[in-house]
Design a protein around this motif. Structure first.
Motif, PDB file in Angstrom:
ATOM      1  N   LEU A   3      -7.399  -6.575   1.881  1.00  0.00           N
ATOM      2  CA  LEU A   3      -6.551  -5.642   1.150  1.00  0.00           C
ATOM      3  C   LEU A   3      -5.226  -6.287   0.762  1.00  0.00           C
ATOM      4  CD1 LEU A   3      -7.031  -2.177   2.895  1.00  0.00           C
ATOM      5  CD2 LEU A   3      -7.700  -2.848   0.589  1.00  0.00           C
ATOM      6  N   TYR A   4      -4.652  -7.106   1.642  1.00  0.00           N
ATOM      7  CA  TYR A   4      -3.403  -7.788   1.317  1.00  0.00           C
ATOM      8  C   TYR A   4      -3.607  -8.742   0.146  1.00  0.00           C
ATOM      9  CZ  TYR A   4      -0.987  -6.078   5.488  1.00  0.00           C
ATOM     10  OH  TYR A   4      -0.389  -5.288   6.425  1.00  0.00           O
ATOM     11  N   ARG A   5      -4.756  -9.398   0.140  1.00  0.00           N
ATOM     12  CA  ARG A   5      -5.018 -10.370  -0.920  1.00  0.00           C
ATOM     13  C   ARG A   5      -5.123  -9.678  -2.276  1.00  0.00           C
ATOM     14  NH1 ARG A   5      -9.120 -12.422   1.271  1.00  0.00           N
ATOM     15  NH2 ARG A   5      -8.082 -14.179   2.266  1.00  0.00           N
ATOM     16  N   LEU A   6      -5.766  -8.521  -2.277  1.00  0.00           N
ATOM     17  CA  LEU A   6      -5.982  -7.800  -3.531  1.00  0.00           C
ATOM     18  C   LEU A   6      -4.814  -6.893  -3.910  1.00  0.00           C
ATOM     19  CD1 LEU A   6      -9.736  -6.830  -3.011  1.00  0.00           C
ATOM     20  CD2 LEU A   6      -8.817  -8.648  -4.461  1.00  0.00           C
ATOM     21  N   ASN A   7      -3.947  -6.596  -2.941  1.00  0.00           N
ATOM     22  CA  ASN A   7      -2.807  -5.708  -3.182  1.00  0.00           C
ATOM     23  C   ASN A   7      -1.543  -6.307  -2.580  1.00  0.00           C
ATOM     24  OD1 ASN A   7      -4.295  -2.928  -4.076  1.00  0.00           O
ATOM     25  ND2 ASN A   7      -5.455  -3.912  -2.433  1.00  0.00           N
ATOM     26  N   PRO A   8      -0.943  -7.297  -3.232  1.00  0.00           N
ATOM     27  CA  PRO A   8       0.225  -7.990  -2.669  1.00  0.00           C
ATOM     28  C   PRO A   8       1.368  -7.052  -2.303  1.00  0.00           C
ATOM     29  CG  PRO A   8      -0.594  -9.135  -4.613  1.00  0.00           C
ATOM     30  CD  PRO A   8      -1.332  -7.841  -4.540  1.00  0.00           C
ATOM     31  N   GLY A   9       1.485  -5.936  -3.002  1.00  0.00           N
ATOM     32  CA  GLY A   9       2.577  -5.010  -2.731  1.00  0.00           C
ATOM     33  C   GLY A   9       2.524  -4.389  -1.348  1.00  0.00           C
ATOM     34  N   LEU A  10       1.381  -4.451  -0.697  1.00  0.00           N
ATOM     35  CA  LEU A  10       1.256  -3.866   0.641  1.00  0.00           C
ATOM     36  C   LEU A  10       2.128  -4.587   1.666  1.00  0.00           C
ATOM     37  CD1 LEU A  10      -2.567  -3.087   0.989  1.00  0.00           C
ATOM     38  CD2 LEU A  10      -0.703  -1.507   0.498  1.00  0.00           C
ATOM     39  N   SER A  11       2.518  -5.807   1.359  1.00  0.00           N
ATOM     40  CA  SER A  11       3.324  -6.555   2.323  1.00  0.00           C
ATOM     41  C   SER A  11       4.699  -5.913   2.523  1.00  0.00           C
ATOM     42  CB  SER A  11       3.495  -8.005   1.869  1.00  0.00           C
ATOM     43  OG  SER A  11       4.192  -8.063   0.636  1.00  0.00           O
ATOM     44  N   SER A  12       5.091  -5.033   1.613  1.00  0.00           N
ATOM     45  CA  SER A  12       6.413  -4.416   1.714  1.00  0.00           C
ATOM     46  C   SER A  12       6.368  -3.026   2.351  1.00  0.00           C
ATOM     47  CB  SER A  12       7.054  -4.322   0.323  1.00  0.00           C
ATOM     48  OG  SER A  12       6.282  -3.477  -0.526  1.00  0.00           O
ATOM     49  N   GLN A  13       5.169  -2.598   2.785  1.00  0.00           N
ATOM     50  CA  GLN A  13       5.078  -1.289   3.412  1.00  0.00           C
ATOM     51  C   GLN A  13       4.225  -1.383   4.675  1.00  0.00           C
ATOM     52  OE1 GLN A  13       2.975   0.493  -0.159  1.00  0.00           O
ATOM     53  NE2 GLN A  13       1.740   1.432   1.446  1.00  0.00           N
ATOM     54  N   ARG A  15       2.482   1.399   6.101  1.00  0.00           N
ATOM     55  CA  ARG A  15       1.358   2.340   6.187  1.00  0.00           C
ATOM     56  C   ARG A  15       0.915   2.736   4.774  1.00  0.00           C
ATOM     57  NH1 ARG A  15       5.784   4.842   8.328  1.00  0.00           N
ATOM     58  NH2 ARG A  15       4.907   4.624  10.417  1.00  0.00           N
ATOM     59  N   LEU A  16      -0.316   3.216   4.687  1.00  0.00           N
ATOM     60  CA  LEU A  16      -0.854   3.711   3.425  1.00  0.00           C
ATOM     61  C   LEU A  16      -0.547   5.204   3.280  1.00  0.00           C
ATOM     62  CD1 LEU A  16      -4.369   1.986   3.460  1.00  0.00           C
ATOM     63  CD2 LEU A  16      -2.242   1.175   2.416  1.00  0.00           C
TER      64      LEU A  16
END
Length: 211
Positions: A3-13, A15-16
């Motif tokens: 998920l991190y690889r496909l959604n780089p923006g997740l590194s700044s949050q 939780r979903l």
């Protein structure tokens, strides 16, 4: 890590959220194979790395130095290596002539390259450290050597390569970005491209020097 690889923006949050749109797969048609390598200081931000590591094949904690007798100057790489292992990114040990003062030292390089016993000590210490820390390759970065040390440096790389290859690890070396063999300057004259390439498994061109 997918998920991190496909959604780089997740590194700044942390939780979903309900309704958040995520990419779960992409059409992947690779045409070439490449390797992405990244340097990181021990104090690198964990959240930033979380967004980068899924894209990197290797992480290179910066940097292990050495003393004139071949003793390694320790590096606090534990957290970096743990985070890389969690993602599945390989650790590469970085060995340089950077001193405790944060500058590259031709004097320290000369003391090593002119002392066979110190070289053997350093090589043994590098192999021991790589095995203990789980490193999978070695990257050597000796800078500002000048022409007088170029041949000795290439020869040292050959000895180092034999030792790390015997353990199944490749040896890389960083090269100053020259435009010709005759380019003047201590940064460039200390790196004989042909000799270094002959004694390593791969080389890295430090083109960021042109930035």
């Amino acid at each position: 890590s997918g998920l991190y690889r496909l959604n780089p923006g997740l590194s700044s949050q942390e939780r979903l959220y309900p309704g958040q749109v995520l990419v779960t797969s992409i059409e992947d048609r690779p045409t070439e194979k490449t390797t992405l390598l990244g340097y990181a200081y021990p104090w690198a931000n964990e959240r930033t790395l979380r967004g980068i590591l899924p894209y990197a094949d290797t992480l290179v904690p910066f940097t292990y130095g050495f003393t004139e007798d071949g003793t390694l100057v320790p590096l606090d790489d534990t957290a970096l290596l743990a985070q890389a292992a969690e993602i599945g990114t390989a650790g590469v040990m970085h060995l340089s002539t950077l001193t405790e003062r944060g500058t590259f030292s031709a004097e320290r390089a000369a003391a090593l390259l002119e002392n066979e016993a110190a070289q053997e000590t350093l090589i043994a210490n590098v192999v021991t450290n790589m095995a203990a820390r789980g490193y999978q390759a070695l990257d050597v970065d000796f800078e500002y050597l000048g022409a007088p040390l170029a041949a000795a440096y290439a020869a040292f790389l050959g000895k180092l390569r034999a030792a790390v290859n015997a353990n199944g690890w490749p040896l890389l070396a960083a090269l100053a970005p020259k435009t010709s063999r005759e380019q003047a300057g201590t940064l460039y004259e200390g790196h004989d491209y042909a000799a270094v390439a002959a004694n390593t498994d791969a080389t890295l061109l430090m083109t960021y020097e042109w930035g």
